[in-house]
Design a protein around this motif. Structure first.
Motif, PDB file in Angstrom:
ATOM      1  N   SER A 141      62.749  -5.354  40.762  1.00  0.00           N
ATOM      2  CA  SER A 141      61.647  -4.671  40.527  1.00  0.00           C
ATOM      3  C   SER A 141      61.161  -4.575  39.008  1.00  0.00           C
ATOM      4  CB  SER A 141      60.206  -3.633  41.562  1.00  0.00           C
ATOM      5  OG  SER A 141      61.422  -3.319  41.887  1.00  0.00           O
ATOM      6  N   VAL A 142      59.807  -4.435  37.880  1.00  0.00           N
ATOM      7  CA  VAL A 142      59.680  -4.443  36.804  1.00  0.00           C
ATOM      8  C   VAL A 142      59.455  -2.565  36.790  1.00  0.00           C
ATOM      9  CG1 VAL A 142      57.580  -4.149  35.329  1.00  0.00           C
ATOM     10  CG2 VAL A 142      58.361  -6.566  36.934  1.00  0.00           C
ATOM     11  N   GLY A 143      59.543  -1.966  38.127  1.00  0.00           N
ATOM     12  CA  GLY A 143      59.787  -0.462  37.500  1.00  0.00           C
ATOM     13  C   GLY A 143      61.399  -0.303  37.923  1.00  0.00           C
ATOM     14  N   GLN A 144      62.170  -0.225  38.396  1.00  0.00           N
ATOM     15  CA  GLN A 144      63.277  -0.858  38.741  1.00  0.00           C
ATOM     16  C   GLN A 144      63.981  -1.261  37.527  1.00  0.00           C
ATOM     17  OE1 GLN A 144      64.206  -2.757  42.300  1.00  0.00           O
ATOM     18  NE2 GLN A 144      63.387  -1.049  43.839  1.00  0.00           N
ATOM     19  N   GLN A 145      63.824  -2.064  36.290  1.00  0.00           N
ATOM     20  CA  GLN A 145      64.241  -2.732  35.736  1.00  0.00           C
ATOM     21  C   GLN A 145      63.864  -1.359  34.425  1.00  0.00           C
ATOM     22  OE1 GLN A 145      64.034  -7.213  34.420  1.00  0.00           O
ATOM     23  NE2 GLN A 145      63.618  -7.254  36.437  1.00  0.00           N
ATOM     24  N   GLN A 146      62.706  -1.470  34.372  1.00  0.00           N
ATOM     25  CA  GLN A 146      62.197   0.361  33.215  1.00  0.00           C
ATOM     26  C   GLN A 146      63.100   1.321  33.396  1.00  0.00           C
ATOM     27  OE1 GLN A 146      59.129   2.601  34.963  1.00  0.00           O
ATOM     28  NE2 GLN A 146      58.798   2.230  33.097  1.00  0.00           N
ATOM     29  N   ARG A 147      63.527   1.112  34.432  1.00  0.00           N
ATOM     30  CA  ARG A 147      64.794   2.215  34.687  1.00  0.00           C
ATOM     31  C   ARG A 147      66.139   2.639  34.503  1.00  0.00           C
ATOM     32  NH1 ARG A 147      62.073   6.778  38.339  1.00  0.00           N
ATOM     33  NH2 ARG A 147      58.884   5.591  38.921  1.00  0.00           N
ATOM     34  N   VAL A 148      66.364   1.320  34.750  1.00  0.00           N
ATOM     35  CA  VAL A 148      67.592   1.256  34.309  1.00  0.00           C
ATOM     36  C   VAL A 148      67.907   0.599  32.318  1.00  0.00           C
ATOM     37  CG1 VAL A 148      69.537  -0.898  33.716  1.00  0.00           C
ATOM     38  CG2 VAL A 148      68.620  -0.951  36.121  1.00  0.00           C
ATOM     39  N   ALA A 149      66.395   0.134  32.236  1.00  0.00           N
ATOM     40  CA  ALA A 149      66.306   0.297  30.560  1.00  0.00           C
ATOM     41  C   ALA A 149      66.392   1.798  30.012  1.00  0.00           C
ATOM     42  CB  ALA A 149      65.368  -0.342  30.266  1.00  0.00           C
ATOM     43  N   ALA A 150      65.743   2.598  30.711  1.00  0.00           N
ATOM     44  CA  ALA A 150      65.613   4.258  29.801  1.00  0.00           C
ATOM     45  C   ALA A 150      66.715   4.909  30.175  1.00  0.00           C
ATOM     46  CB  ALA A 150      64.549   5.141  31.007  1.00  0.00           C
ATOM     47  N   ALA A 151      68.088   4.887  30.854  1.00  0.00           N
ATOM     48  CA  ALA A 151      69.894   4.956  31.037  1.00  0.00           C
ATOM     49  C   ALA A 151      69.921   5.195  30.022  1.00  0.00           C
ATOM     50  CB  ALA A 151      69.814   5.460  32.771  1.00  0.00           C
ATOM     51  N   ARG A 152      69.570   3.799  29.806  1.00  0.00           N
ATOM     52  CA  ARG A 152      70.560   2.765  28.740  1.00  0.00           C
ATOM     53  C   ARG A 152      69.954   3.949  27.724  1.00  0.00           C
ATOM     54  NH1 ARG A 152      70.222  -3.723  27.546  1.00  0.00           N
ATOM     55  NH2 ARG A 152      67.927  -2.367  27.604  1.00  0.00           N
ATOM     56  N   ALA A 153      68.827   4.000  26.692  1.00  0.00           N
ATOM     57  CA  ALA A 153      68.342   4.485  26.114  1.00  0.00           C
ATOM     58  C   ALA A 153      69.217   5.499  26.301  1.00  0.00           C
ATOM     59  CB  ALA A 153      67.224   4.321  26.201  1.00  0.00           C
ATOM     60  N   LEU A 154      69.132   6.590  26.690  1.00  0.00           N
ATOM     61  CA  LEU A 154      68.886   8.059  27.103  1.00  0.00           C
ATOM     62  C   LEU A 154      71.067   8.296  27.218  1.00  0.00           C
ATOM     63  CD1 LEU A 154      66.945   9.026  29.308  1.00  0.00           C
ATOM     64  CD2 LEU A 154      67.115   9.495  26.984  1.00  0.00           C
ATOM     65  N   ILE A 155      71.699   7.018  27.689  1.00  0.00           N
ATOM     66  CA  ILE A 155      73.310   7.095  27.735  1.00  0.00           C
ATOM     67  C   ILE A 155      74.010   7.713  26.404  1.00  0.00           C
ATOM     68  CG2 ILE A 155      74.200   5.425  27.679  1.00  0.00           C
ATOM     69  CD1 ILE A 155      76.269   5.882  29.840  1.00  0.00           C
ATOM     70  N   GLY A 156      74.760   8.801  26.072  1.00  0.00           N
ATOM     71  CA  GLY A 156      75.465   9.742  24.706  1.00  0.00           C
ATOM     72  C   GLY A 156      74.901  10.304  24.228  1.00  0.00           C
ATOM     73  N   SER A 157      73.305  11.383  24.866  1.00  0.00           N
ATOM     74  CA  SER A 157      72.950  11.677  23.775  1.00  0.00           C
ATOM     75  C   SER A 157      72.293  11.602  22.941  1.00  0.00           C
ATOM     76  CB  SER A 157      73.443  13.246  24.334  1.00  0.00           C
ATOM     77  OG  SER A 157      73.783  13.010  26.057  1.00  0.00           O
ATOM     78  N   PRO A 158      71.421  10.283  22.917  1.00  0.00           N
ATOM     79  CA  PRO A 158      71.291  10.574  21.207  1.00  0.00           C
ATOM     80  C   PRO A 158      70.255  10.996  20.968  1.00  0.00           C
ATOM     81  CG  PRO A 158      70.408   8.320  22.769  1.00  0.00           C
ATOM     82  CD  PRO A 158      71.674   9.361  23.369  1.00  0.00           C
ATOM     83  N   GLU A 159      70.427  11.530  19.382  1.00  0.00           N
ATOM     84  CA  GLU A 159      69.547  12.196  19.009  1.00  0.00           C
ATOM     85  C   GLU A 159      68.054  11.858  19.418  1.00  0.00           C
ATOM     86  OE1 GLU A 159      73.429  13.069  16.413  1.00  0.00           O
ATOM     87  OE2 GLU A 159      72.218  11.133  17.627  1.00  0.00           O
ATOM     88  N   VAL A 160      67.734  10.850  19.257  1.00  0.00           N
ATOM     89  CA  VAL A 160      66.475  10.178  18.887  1.00  0.00           C
ATOM     90  C   VAL A 160      66.278   8.629  19.755  1.00  0.00           C
ATOM     91  CG1 VAL A 160      64.400   8.958  17.525  1.00  0.00           C
ATOM     92  CG2 VAL A 160      66.400  10.208  16.578  1.00  0.00           C
ATOM     93  N   VAL A 161      64.982   8.627  20.779  1.00  0.00           N
ATOM     94  CA  VAL A 161      64.789   7.673  21.237  1.00  0.00           C
ATOM     95  C   VAL A 161      63.632   7.682  21.298  1.00  0.00           C
ATOM     96  CG1 VAL A 161      64.317   6.825  23.711  1.00  0.00           C
ATOM     97  CG2 VAL A 161      66.284   8.349  24.103  1.00  0.00           C
ATOM     98  N   LEU A 162      63.565   5.628  21.312  1.00  0.00           N
ATOM     99  CA  LEU A 162      62.324   5.237  20.538  1.00  0.00           C
ATOM    100  C   LEU A 162      61.798   3.947  21.784  1.00  0.00           C
ATOM    101  CD1 LEU A 162      63.463   3.636  16.929  1.00  0.00           C
ATOM    102  CD2 LEU A 162      62.076   6.004  17.562  1.00  0.00           C
ATOM    103  N   ALA A 163      60.785   4.883  21.713  1.00  0.00           N
ATOM    104  CA  ALA A 163      59.741   3.711  23.317  1.00  0.00           C
ATOM    105  C   ALA A 163      58.769   2.725  22.834  1.00  0.00           C
ATOM    106  CB  ALA A 163      59.805   4.830  24.228  1.00  0.00           C
ATOM    107  N   ASP A 164      59.082   1.611  23.115  1.00  0.00           N
ATOM    108  CA  ASP A 164      57.967   0.693  22.705  1.00  0.00           C
ATOM    109  C   ASP A 164      57.344   0.075  24.207  1.00  0.00           C
ATOM    110  OD1 ASP A 164      56.795  -1.511  21.213  1.00  0.00           O
ATOM    111  OD2 ASP A 164      57.949  -2.588  20.121  1.00  0.00           O
ATOM    112  N   GLU A 165      56.202   0.631  24.332  1.00  0.00           N
ATOM    113  CA  GLU A 165      55.539   0.170  25.541  1.00  0.00           C
ATOM    114  C   GLU A 165      56.086  -0.514  26.453  1.00  0.00           C
ATOM    115  OE1 GLU A 165      52.127  -2.128  24.539  1.00  0.00           O
ATOM    116  OE2 GLU A 165      52.431  -2.579  21.843  1.00  0.00           O
TER     117      GLU A 165
END
Length: 216
Positions: A141-165
């Motif tokens: 679902s859209v909500g599930q895809q969103q969470r996968v995308a969030a995990a991808r942005a967060l993996i490896g502990s980047p110092e900065v996360v940029l979230a575009d809407e």
């Protein structure tokens, strides 16, 4: 960002102007503005996807706006997680493979992850995706895809996360719940979060708000 200008209209006026924007480590900054005001452009400048036509962008002490394209790409891979509005998941990769994709491009983030697959599973479980790891991303679902995308942005502990809407397709209740989960993960790794949204109702969850043209 210092005295940044980007893009010019037919009258010679800059489309985006940022006089002085300072984001501190661990900040949770909400960016709002009308459609077309340059919110996504601002994230592109922070990520080094584009460089300003005037002014200076410095990230983690590095003058990213003066680096070449290849240097900016590697800097982004090493230090910045990007959560796209349309998520940009790779349809032929599994959920786990989508989440671990940034680690292929950054030795630094790969070293910081506690084992690529183990860290991906931890993030997905915390984000409510623990039972769906084997489902094709095209069936989520859209909500599930969103969470996968969030995990991808967060993996490896980047110092900065940029979230575009990233909550644009969700209702208010689900949007707020997602933002709170994102806060928890950013706090876990000490990550700075810059979150762009057209929904001012989310602004109260953040430490501060930057409105293109002013701050409150």
């Amino acid at each position: 960002l210092e005295d940044v200008r980007f893009g010019w209209d037919a009258n010679g006026n800059p489309d985006l102007v940022v006089g002085d924007l300072r984001i501190l480590p661990g900040d949770r900054l909400f960016v709002e503005g009308a459609s077309g005001s340059g919110k996504s452009t601002l994230l592109g400048l922070l990520a080094g996807v584009t460089v300003p036509q005037e002014g200076r962008v410095t990230i983690l002490g590095e003058p990213i706006s003066s680096k070449g394209a290849a240097e900016r790409d590697q800097f982004r891979a090493d230090h910045i997680g990007y959560l796209f509005q349309m998520f940009n998941l790779i349809p032929y990769l599994s959920v786990i493979e989508n989440v671990t994709l940034p680690l292929r491009f950054s030795e630094r983030r790969r070293a910081q992850a506690d084992g690529a697959e183990r860290e991906a599973r931890r993030l997905l479980k915390h984000l409510g995706m623990g039972e769906l790891l084997d489902r094709p991303v095209t069936k989520l679902s859209v909500g599930q895809q969103q969470r996968v995308a969030a995990a991808r942005a967060l993996i490896g502990s980047p110092e900065v996360v940029l979230a575009d809407e990233p909550t644009s397709a969700l209702d208010a209740g689900h949007s707020e719940g997602f933002v709170k989960l994102l806060f928890e993960e950013c706090a876990h790794s000490g990550t700075t979060l810059v979150f762009v949204s057209h929904d001012p109702g989310l602004a109260g969850l953040f430490d501060r708000t930057y409105v293109l043209g002013g701050e409150r």
